[in-house]
Design a protein around this motif. Structure first.
Motif, PDB file in Angstrom:
ATOM      1  N   LEU A   1       0.839  -1.204   0.000  1.00 12.40           N
ATOM      2  CA  LEU A   1       0.000   0.000   0.000  1.00 12.40           C
ATOM      3  C   LEU A   1       0.876   1.258   0.000  1.00 12.40           C
ATOM      4  O   LEU A   1       0.609   2.214  -0.745  1.00 12.40           O
ATOM      5  CB  LEU A   1      -0.906  -0.001   1.229  1.00 12.40           C
ATOM      6  CG  LEU A   1      -2.122  -0.926   1.187  1.00 12.40           C
ATOM      7  CD1 LEU A   1      -2.830  -0.934   2.538  1.00 12.40           C
ATOM      8  CD2 LEU A   1      -3.089  -0.485   0.092  1.00 12.40           C
ATOM      9  N   ILE A   2       1.915   1.257   0.822  1.00 13.66           N
ATOM     10  CA  ILE A   2       2.831   2.396   0.887  1.00 13.66           C
ATOM     11  C   ILE A   2       3.529   2.598  -0.459  1.00 13.66           C
ATOM     12  O   ILE A   2       3.702   3.725  -0.926  1.00 13.66           O
ATOM     13  CB  ILE A   2       3.881   2.180   2.000  1.00 13.66           C
ATOM     14  CG1 ILE A   2       3.200   2.204   3.369  1.00 13.66           C
ATOM     15  CG2 ILE A   2       4.977   3.252   1.935  1.00 13.66           C
ATOM     16  CD1 ILE A   2       4.120   1.863   4.518  1.00 13.66           C
ATOM     17  N   THR A   3       3.899   1.477  -1.091  1.00 14.81           N
ATOM     18  CA  THR A   3       4.551   1.546  -2.403  1.00 14.81           C
ATOM     19  C   THR A   3       3.608   2.129  -3.451  1.00 14.81           C
ATOM     20  O   THR A   3       4.010   2.941  -4.288  1.00 14.81           O
ATOM     21  CB  THR A   3       5.015   0.150  -2.849  1.00 14.81           C
ATOM     22  OG1 THR A   3       5.911  -0.386  -1.879  1.00 14.81           O
ATOM     23  CG2 THR A   3       5.722   0.212  -4.197  1.00 14.81           C
TER      24      THR A   3
ATOM     25  N   SER B   1       2.257   6.515  -7.160  1.00 13.53           N
ATOM     26  CA  SER B   1       1.229   7.418  -7.680  1.00 13.53           C
ATOM     27  C   SER B   1       1.471   8.871  -7.269  1.00 13.53           C
ATOM     28  O   SER B   1       0.669   9.740  -7.581  1.00 13.53           O
ATOM     29  CB  SER B   1      -0.151   6.972  -7.190  1.00 13.53           C
ATOM     30  OG  SER B   1      -0.200   6.951  -5.774  1.00 13.53           O
ATOM     31  N   SER B   2       2.589   9.103  -6.543  1.00 13.81           N
ATOM     32  CA  SER B   2       2.979  10.449  -6.094  1.00 13.81           C
ATOM     33  C   SER B   2       1.983  11.046  -5.106  1.00 13.81           C
ATOM     34  O   SER B   2       1.877  12.265  -4.982  1.00 13.81           O
ATOM     35  CB  SER B   2       3.140  11.397  -7.300  1.00 13.81           C
ATOM     36  OG  SER B   2       4.171  10.949  -8.151  1.00 13.81           O
TER      37      SER B   2
ATOM     38  N   LYS C   1       4.364  10.266 -16.972  1.00 15.08           N
ATOM     39  CA  LYS C   1       3.088  10.958 -17.055  1.00 15.08           C
ATOM     40  C   LYS C   1       2.273  10.718 -15.796  1.00 15.08           C
ATOM     41  O   LYS C   1       2.283   9.631 -15.228  1.00 15.08           O
ATOM     42  CB  LYS C   1       2.306  10.473 -18.286  1.00 15.08           C
ATOM     43  CG  LYS C   1       2.898  10.926 -19.614  1.00 15.08           C
ATOM     44  CD  LYS C   1       2.021  10.483 -20.775  1.00 15.08           C
ATOM     45  CE  LYS C   1       2.578  10.988 -22.100  1.00 15.08           C
ATOM     46  NZ  LYS C   1       1.726  10.563 -23.247  1.00 15.08           N
ATOM     47  N   LYS C   2       1.572  11.756 -15.373  1.00 14.34           N
ATOM     48  CA  LYS C   2       0.808  11.694 -14.127  1.00 14.34           C
ATOM     49  C   LYS C   2      -0.208  10.560 -14.144  1.00 14.34           C
ATOM     50  O   LYS C   2      -0.369   9.839 -13.150  1.00 14.34           O
ATOM     51  CB  LYS C   2       0.105  13.039 -13.900  1.00 14.34           C
ATOM     52  CG  LYS C   2      -0.660  13.116 -12.589  1.00 14.34           C
ATOM     53  CD  LYS C   2      -1.279  14.492 -12.396  1.00 14.34           C
ATOM     54  CE  LYS C   2      -2.043  14.562 -11.080  1.00 14.34           C
ATOM     55  NZ  LYS C   2      -2.642  15.913 -10.876  1.00 14.34           N
TER      56      LYS C   2
ATOM     57  N   LEU D   1      -2.073   5.276 -12.257  1.00 17.78           N
ATOM     58  CA  LEU D   1      -2.562   3.929 -12.560  1.00 17.78           C
ATOM     59  C   LEU D   1      -1.635   2.874 -11.981  1.00 17.78           C
ATOM     60  O   LEU D   1      -2.086   1.888 -11.379  1.00 17.78           O
ATOM     61  CB  LEU D   1      -2.684   3.747 -14.074  1.00 17.78           C
ATOM     62  CG  LEU D   1      -3.106   2.348 -14.543  1.00 17.78           C
ATOM     63  CD1 LEU D   1      -4.490   1.999 -14.013  1.00 17.78           C
ATOM     64  CD2 LEU D   1      -3.084   2.266 -16.073  1.00 17.78           C
ATOM     65  N   SER D   2      -0.322   3.085 -12.133  1.00 18.56           N
ATOM     66  CA  SER D   2       0.656   2.132 -11.600  1.00 18.56           C
ATOM     67  C   SER D   2       0.530   2.019 -10.080  1.00 18.56           C
ATOM     68  O   SER D   2       0.522   0.920  -9.524  1.00 18.56           O
ATOM     69  CB  SER D   2       2.080   2.588 -11.962  1.00 18.56           C
ATOM     70  OG  SER D   2       2.253   2.685 -13.355  1.00 18.56           O
ATOM     71  N   GLY D   3       0.435   3.184  -9.434  1.00 14.53           N
ATOM     72  CA  GLY D   3       0.332   3.186  -7.983  1.00 14.53           C
ATOM     73  C   GLY D   3      -0.924   2.503  -7.485  1.00 14.53           C
ATOM     74  O   GLY D   3      -0.884   1.721  -6.528  1.00 14.53           O
ATOM     75  N   LEU D   4      -2.052   2.772  -8.139  1.00 18.62           N
ATOM     76  CA  LEU D   4      -3.308   2.168  -7.723  1.00 18.62           C
ATOM     77  C   LEU D   4      -3.296   0.653  -7.925  1.00 18.62           C
ATOM     78  O   LEU D   4      -3.852  -0.100  -7.111  1.00 18.62           O
ATOM     79  CB  LEU D   4      -4.478   2.794  -8.495  1.00 18.62           C
ATOM     80  CG  LEU D   4      -4.785   4.250  -8.167  1.00 18.62           C
ATOM     81  CD1 LEU D   4      -5.900   4.774  -9.051  1.00 18.62           C
ATOM     82  CD2 LEU D   4      -5.153   4.399  -6.694  1.00 18.62           C
ATOM     83  N   MET D   5      -2.647   0.202  -8.988  1.00 20.09           N
ATOM     84  CA  MET D   5      -2.575  -1.234  -9.233  1.00 20.09           C
ATOM     85  C   MET D   5      -1.735  -1.931  -8.165  1.00 20.09           C
ATOM     86  O   MET D   5      -2.116  -2.977  -7.635  1.00 20.09           O
ATOM     87  CB  MET D   5      -1.999  -1.525 -10.626  1.00 20.09           C
ATOM     88  CG  MET D   5      -1.916  -3.005 -10.959  1.00 20.09           C
ATOM     89  SD  MET D   5      -1.494  -3.333 -12.684  1.00 20.09           S
ATOM     90  CE  MET D   5      -2.996  -2.797 -13.506  1.00 20.09           C
TER      91      MET D   5
END
Length: 231
Positions: free
Chosen positions: A100-102, A107-108, A205-206, A211-215
């Motif tokens: 979760l922290i990652t 996702s910034s 790109k934001k 998307l990467s962070g949420l996944m």
């Protein structure tokens, strides 16, 4: 441990491409910028660049795999030594929190993971001179060794995935999780020249970072859900 853990670790490696470029992009650029003067007569410049980059990444993945095996084995040893109830479940909860922290970091949304990266700085200060002495990297053997050394570079994404290796509770699964993660990071870091710049711009790109962070965060939620159901 299930096949899900290995597939998830692989996807985390892919989705962490933006972080990978930030950590290793400079060295990748150095490996892909050998001047024609350093190329022997009849030698293909692009082929040599690819050999160096591939060898570096193989070395890097070897270090990840070794770290996963060591931590997975250590967790298994501790379990046998102390016979703690719900030992691996507790570790899995910790792994889920780290994911979760990652996800928040990628996702910034929250940069707390950078504080965890600083924990590895103590050990890196002893390895950094070794890594620096390997530059410039002009041979396959030096690229392989450099990859193995730089594989221990303080990296929150690596540390986070390593918690899965600990939670796996075995040498084999711990190694396989980190091997899968390393393979996931390969596509981005194998790129050279224009391809490298294109991918780098895209992953920064934001929308892509979000998307990467949420996944990755979703993997953390799933890990926590499995762990709490096992209590």
């Amino acid at each position: 441990m299930t096949d899900y853990d290995f597939v998830a670790a692989f996807i985390v490696g892919i989705m962490g491409a933006a972080h990978c470029f930030g950590m290793c992009g400079g060295l990748m650029a150095a490996l892909s910028s050998n001047s024609p003067q350093k190329i022997q007569v009849g030698e293909n410049l692009l082929l040599k660049q690819l050999k160096l980059i591939f060898s570096y990444n193989i070395g890097r993945i070897m270090s990840y795999t070794i770290a996963g095996a060591l931590l997975g084995g250590a967790a298994a040893s501790l379990k046998g030594l102390f016979n703690i109830d719900h030992y691996l479940i507790i570790l899995r909860i910790f792994a889920g929190i780290m994911m979760l922290i990652t996800g928040l970091y990628l996702s910034s949304i929250w940069q707390g993971l950078t504080k965890i990266e600083k924990l590895g700085s103590f050990f890196w200060q002893y390895l950094k001179p070794v890594a620096t002495n390997l530059l410039p990297i002009e041979t396959v053997s030096k690229a392989l060794i450099a990859g193995m050394v730089w594989g221990w570079l303080p990296c929150g994404l690596v540390y986070s995935t390593l918690t899965w290796s600990v939670a796996s509770g075995s040498i084999y699964n711990g190694a396989l999780i980190m091997f899968a993660f390393g393979l996931g990071t390969m596509p981005a870091l194998l790129s050279v020249g224009i391809a490298s710049r294109t991918i780098s711009n895209w992953v920064q790109k934001k929308q892509v970072r979000l998307l990467s962070g949420l996944m990755v965060a979703s993997f953390g939620v799933h890990t926590l859900w499995v762990a709490f159901n096992q209590l």
